[in-house]
Design a protein around this motif. Sequence first.
Motif, short mmCIF file in Angstrom:
data_model
loop_
_atom_site.label_atom_id
_atom_site.label_comp_id
_atom_site.label_asym_id
_atom_site.label_seq_id
_atom_site.Cartn_x
_atom_site.Cartn_y
_atom_site.Cartn_z
N VAL A 30 0.84 -1.20 0.00
CA VAL A 30 0.00 0.00 0.00
C VAL A 30 0.87 1.25 0.00
O VAL A 30 0.59 2.23 -0.70
CB VAL A 30 -0.93 0.00 1.22
N LEU A 31 1.94 1.23 0.76
CA LEU A 31 2.85 2.37 0.81
C LEU A 31 3.50 2.62 -0.55
O LEU A 31 3.63 3.77 -0.99
CB LEU A 31 3.92 2.13 1.87
N LEU A 32 3.92 1.56 -1.23
CA LEU A 32 4.57 1.73 -2.54
C LEU A 32 3.61 2.33 -3.56
O LEU A 32 3.98 3.22 -4.33
CB LEU A 32 5.09 0.38 -3.02
N VAL A 33 2.37 1.85 -3.58
CA VAL A 33 1.40 2.43 -4.51
C VAL A 33 1.10 3.88 -4.13
O VAL A 33 0.97 4.75 -5.00
CB VAL A 33 0.10 1.59 -4.52
N PHE A 34 1.01 4.15 -2.85
CA PHE A 34 0.75 5.51 -2.38
C PHE A 34 1.87 6.46 -2.80
O PHE A 34 1.60 7.63 -3.16
CB PHE A 34 0.60 5.50 -0.86
N LEU A 35 3.10 6.01 -2.77
CA LEU A 35 4.23 6.89 -3.09
C LEU A 35 4.48 7.01 -4.58
O LEU A 35 4.76 8.11 -5.08
CB LEU A 35 5.49 6.36 -2.39
N PHE A 36 4.39 5.90 -5.32
CA PHE A 36 4.82 5.89 -6.71
C PHE A 36 3.68 5.87 -7.71
O PHE A 36 3.92 6.03 -8.91
CB PHE A 36 5.74 4.69 -6.96
N ARG A 37 2.45 5.66 -7.25
CA ARG A 37 1.28 5.72 -8.13
C ARG A 37 0.26 6.67 -7.52
O ARG A 37 -0.90 6.34 -7.36
CB ARG A 37 0.67 4.32 -8.30
N ARG A 38 0.75 7.85 -7.19
CA ARG A 38 -0.08 8.80 -6.44
C ARG A 38 -1.33 9.21 -7.20
O ARG A 38 -2.38 9.47 -6.60
CB ARG A 38 0.77 10.04 -6.11
N ARG A 39 -1.25 9.30 -8.52
CA ARG A 39 -2.43 9.69 -9.30
C ARG A 39 -3.52 8.64 -9.24
O ARG A 39 -4.70 8.96 -9.43
CB ARG A 39 -2.04 9.94 -10.75
N ASP A 40 -3.16 7.39 -9.01
CA ASP A 40 -4.14 6.31 -8.92
C ASP A 40 -4.62 6.09 -7.49
O ASP A 40 -5.46 5.23 -7.26
CB ASP A 40 -3.53 5.00 -9.44
N PHE A 41 -4.09 6.85 -6.55
CA PHE A 41 -4.41 6.68 -5.13
C PHE A 41 -4.97 8.00 -4.63
O PHE A 41 -4.24 8.87 -4.18
CB PHE A 41 -3.15 6.29 -4.35
N THR A 42 -6.29 8.15 -4.70
CA THR A 42 -6.89 9.45 -4.43
C THR A 42 -7.83 9.47 -3.23
O THR A 42 -8.32 10.54 -2.88
CB THR A 42 -7.67 9.93 -5.66
#
Length: 501
Positions: free
Chosen positions: A152-164
């Motif tokens: 979850v942290l990796l997606v939050f940091l590196f896929r920020r546009r997909d994590f809103t």
Amino acid sequence: MAISPPFPPYPPHPGGAPEDGVLRHAHWWQRRWVRYGALITLLTLSGLVILALVREQTGTEGFLVGLGLAVLPVPLLVAAFRWLDRVEPGPWRNLVFAFAWGACAAALIAIIANSFATRWIATATADPSSADTLGATVIAPIVEESAKAAAVLLVFLFRRRDFTGIVDGVVIAGVTATGFAFTENILYLGTAFGTDQLTGDTGIASVTAATFFVRVIMSPFAHPLFTVLTGIGFGVAALSGDRQHLRRVLVPLCGLLLAMGMHALWNGSSSFGEFGFFAVYAAFMVPAFGLLTWLVVWTRQRELRTVREELPAYATAGWLTPAEPFALGSMRARRLAREYAGRHLGKPAAREVARYEAYATSLAFLRHRGRRGRAGVDFLVRERELLNELWRRKDVARPALDHAARMTAPPVRVAAPPWPVYGVYGYGQGPAQGQSQGHSAGFGHPAAPVYGNPVGPSYGYGHGYGYPAAHGPGPGYGHGPTHGPGPGYQAGPYPAPHPHQ
């Protein structure tokens, strides 16, 4: 301070140069293919190692039996999380990464760390039974929830546009936990099958049947339920402003601690007596599952309301038609739009409509964050990108959404005009009484009450259903003459609605 920029005019050519005219070259380690290659290599190696470890503990036959039984709940859980994400569906690559991380990397970390910690405690205390209990109730929750939270942290940091928001956090966390539970179930079911092979037990009385009932039938949502708390924490952090640093750090940590606590309670339920497991399951797990399910569904309805409230500004500016905010804020209208496009133009058109819906939803969320002062420094760039994506697909998506809005909007009573009306339906004999002609036959009223659409003034599709042309500075839209300065939009390949349909 809230961001409220002027709407951009017509979209530029997609191949234009950067606005500052400077072409920046990323370092080799920042290139996308390098990152993807490193991530795929890491997950592949983790998968091979975890495969060897599980097969060593269960044997080949036990591994195959465990694999066949453990895979059963996976499609249902993934489909459930994908259903929650229908308002603004994230890319599949994020879900594939989350599942692979949970099944490979997180499971490998948990097996190695739990085994090492349990052996160390047993050696230090010379009490293997207490070491197993301490490992299950303290070590395992900390290690496993931390390993799953890393995805979850990796997606939050590196896929920020997909994590809103909260739903994105719930989906990523839930799919990660589903992958972790899948590998763990292979290990437990395979070990139980090996035990039955030694004792000769078969059928319902076997250890394999009991393990399958507890882990797959009764509690397939256990691991997702724990990790979803971490995902909610990251979702709240995603909704926070860039300057709210303390909140963006503390809320995910609180979610992680709650996940560890719930996990520890679940693992320790067997030590609460003969019926401790069932008591914790009935009094705690089921209510918590129901509460979180309600929270996620309520959040999804709030997202639809945000779409309906934010997109009319773009309709006023001419980027969208007046009917689209209503259609895009209804899951039923979205489905009807995709079906309409697929029925008349094929599956590729239905996929284009689905992409249009996703981009429009992202645009609404972006503007919502901007109005609340929570948008990033790339607000204008991201807004331009989303508007360009919508503009490329408007010829296919607009007629489908227009049709869906007519089919789903509740009728409202339209008062008859005080002047005389010609013809049975207000057009066809004598001058038109509305503001446009053709299919936009404006404000026609027969002798019986006519019902128009509440989305906007009724310009007339048949019995009083219709949508106005754009009045803003952008392009006009409609089947008749437009009222804006931009070019009129025609329905293109879709059939025109019958006036008496």
